[in-house]
Enzyme design. Sequence first.
Site, mmCIF file in Angstrom:
data_model
loop_
_atom_site.group_PDB
_atom_site.id
_atom_site.type_symbol
_atom_site.label_atom_id
_atom_site.label_comp_id
_atom_site.label_asym_id
_atom_site.label_seq_id
_atom_site.Cartn_x
_atom_site.Cartn_y
_atom_site.Cartn_z
ATOM 1 N N HIS A 28 0.924 -1.118 0.045
ATOM 2 C CA HIS A 28 -0.159 -0.053 -0.069
ATOM 3 C C HIS A 28 0.910 1.289 -0.297
ATOM 4 C CE1 HIS A 28 -2.728 -3.243 1.419
ATOM 5 N NE2 HIS A 28 -3.571 -2.386 1.091
ATOM 6 N N SER A 31 -1.322 4.884 0.466
ATOM 7 C CA SER A 31 -1.884 4.937 1.618
ATOM 8 C C SER A 31 -0.429 5.357 2.685
ATOM 9 C CB SER A 31 -2.147 3.807 2.353
ATOM 10 O OG SER A 31 -3.539 3.491 1.849
ATOM 11 N N LYS A 238 -3.981 10.819 -0.849
ATOM 12 C CA LYS A 238 -3.503 9.675 -1.131
ATOM 13 C C LYS A 238 -2.640 9.465 -2.298
ATOM 14 C CE LYS A 238 -5.317 4.946 -0.469
ATOM 15 N NZ LYS A 238 -6.604 4.172 -0.324
ATOM 16 N N ARG A 306 -16.785 -18.591 40.464
ATOM 17 C CA ARG A 306 -16.415 -17.218 40.259
ATOM 18 C C ARG A 306 -15.901 -16.450 41.456
ATOM 19 N NH1 ARG A 306 -22.128 -13.677 40.574
ATOM 20 N NH2 ARG A 306 -23.473 -15.377 41.590
ATOM 21 N N GLU A 354 -16.600 -4.093 25.617
ATOM 22 C CA GLU A 354 -15.902 -5.365 25.493
ATOM 23 C C GLU A 354 -14.794 -5.391 24.789
ATOM 24 O OE1 GLU A 354 -19.703 -6.511 27.230
ATOM 25 O OE2 GLU A 354 -19.264 -5.639 25.254
#
Length: 614
Positions: A28, A31, A238, A306, A354
Amino acid sequence: MDAEGLAALARQLRVDAVRAADAAGSGHPTSSMSAADLGAVLLARHLRFDFDRPDHPGNDRLVLSKGHASPLLYAMYRAVGAVDDDELLTYRQLGSRLEGHPTPRLPWVDVATGSLGQGLPVGVGMALAGKRLDQLPYRVYVLCGDSEMAEGSVWEAVEHAAYNHLDNLTLVVDVNRLGQRGPTRHEHDLGAYQRRLHAFGWHTIEVDGHDLDAVDRAFAEARSTVREPTAILAATRKGRGVAAVEDKEGFHGKPLKDTAEAIEELGGRPGIRISAQRPPDGDRPKAERATPELPRYDLGDEVATRNAYGEALAALGSARGEVVALDAEVSDSTRAEFFAKAHPERYFECYIAEQQLVAAAVGLQTRGYVPYASTFAAFLTRAHDFLRMAAVSRAGINMVGSHAGIAIGQDGPSQMGVEDLAMFRSVHGSTVLYPCDANQTAKLVAGMADLEGVRYLRTSRGEMPVIYGPDEEFPAGGSKVLREHGDDDRATVVAAGVTVHEALKAADLLAEYGIPVRVVDLYSVKPVDADTLNQAAGVTGCLLTVEDHHPEGGIGDAVAEVFSDGRPAPRLTRLAVRNMPGSATPEEQLHEAGIDAEAIVAAVKLLVERVVAP
């Protein structure tokens, strides 16, 4: 370095990115070219990094979140002499350290990137370490692309960074307008990004990403901003510097067609070498380390695993100062709150995010900490890509999924982790542990700290009887034979966690029918204890696996794989959760799914082809 030298360095970074991609025949470069001015200013004027000592505690951290722009990163490494020209041209070749997307095979790379949207969340973990634990003035720089700003994980990180006032974190967004297949959502509208980031509590700076002086001032402003993380929003083009590709569609992920002409247009191949600024002296606080005084539970006590996890983790934290804990706003359920109360300075609340939970753990471990991150087992599935990339990063993290399986009862299927064993078993180099009692849990929690890779501990909600003494040992890769009658055993029941207790009940019932069985507690689901299973298969010829998990990818598959090498295999039957559960008591859930003692008795009778009336 003066302005003229800075411009020359930026041109060299572009040239080297073009050369690397040309040598590989892939990559790339466009980029990389858009962000070359940003990289040049950062490297020459602001990054404090001792490339001869990548483990220097005061080094700034640089995360290339837009990992496909790796030619730029490798060009920067060549500019400081960390990589020579010959190695640069091995880009993407077999055996090269310069992979298509950067990984920690290079000593200056902390984490693997390339799965977009992960660099900033991991950078937040690093910045948290610097701010709260190391108490060192290093800064964390994350260079990302505008396309990945669409990822939800980015915004989990954005909010977390602002909430924690991470003014040691600088996000640099290379807004080059073009994604893989065409324009990005907001193209060059820097205001669209500014409004969103500002609303989350970030300090923002909008610049022309090709104005070297403006970029330099932006980095300086970021360093002087207090109590807010800073985002530098840089408008770039770019393929900058080569008219045939600059700001044009259709060139993403492709080497330039005429490399020699492009290099000439960019100004040739300057041989610039620079020295990055040295980091300030300093060291992180020394972590105490001793043998933990783990909780001890009496035989016959009823204790949820637990609970044992939380108590053991708190004890481990008292003995080892490098242990940290993270949770996703369910610490009262996972019992991580025991650690939080005992060691609040090393506890990190990630709220219901999460992906950020796992990413922060990965970031913290890059700074030498041993993280334990917990939430409900069901919700860890949201972070699977972060776990996959943690393995690519060679990260050492401990994940804990509580409320596993249908045995949680009335909450229903949305809260039941019945895919987690399969998910973690599929992670490269992982360890998967599933204890059945409190003493076993405590020992496994302590032992996890010294394992490598991604480690997963599955804990249960309900109380279960303590069947092991507190001095019993449980190494990863082991198992325990809980019932054995020698050569008279007719079958082997292999269980883990909650089903161990059902298997023991079933063994007692089967003994009354005159069917002696062997019971194996397979607390280590990965690596699995192949020797014990082979021995049991040789004696009994019949194996029955019982698991509070879907049949795909769990204990049954782990056992079956032991006998997949071409040797004569035993008769193998699996009991697992094949139904879609509703709300019911834990006992009713186990019965409906066909994984309770009654179901085990029936399955063993069929397996050994012997039915004895009571």
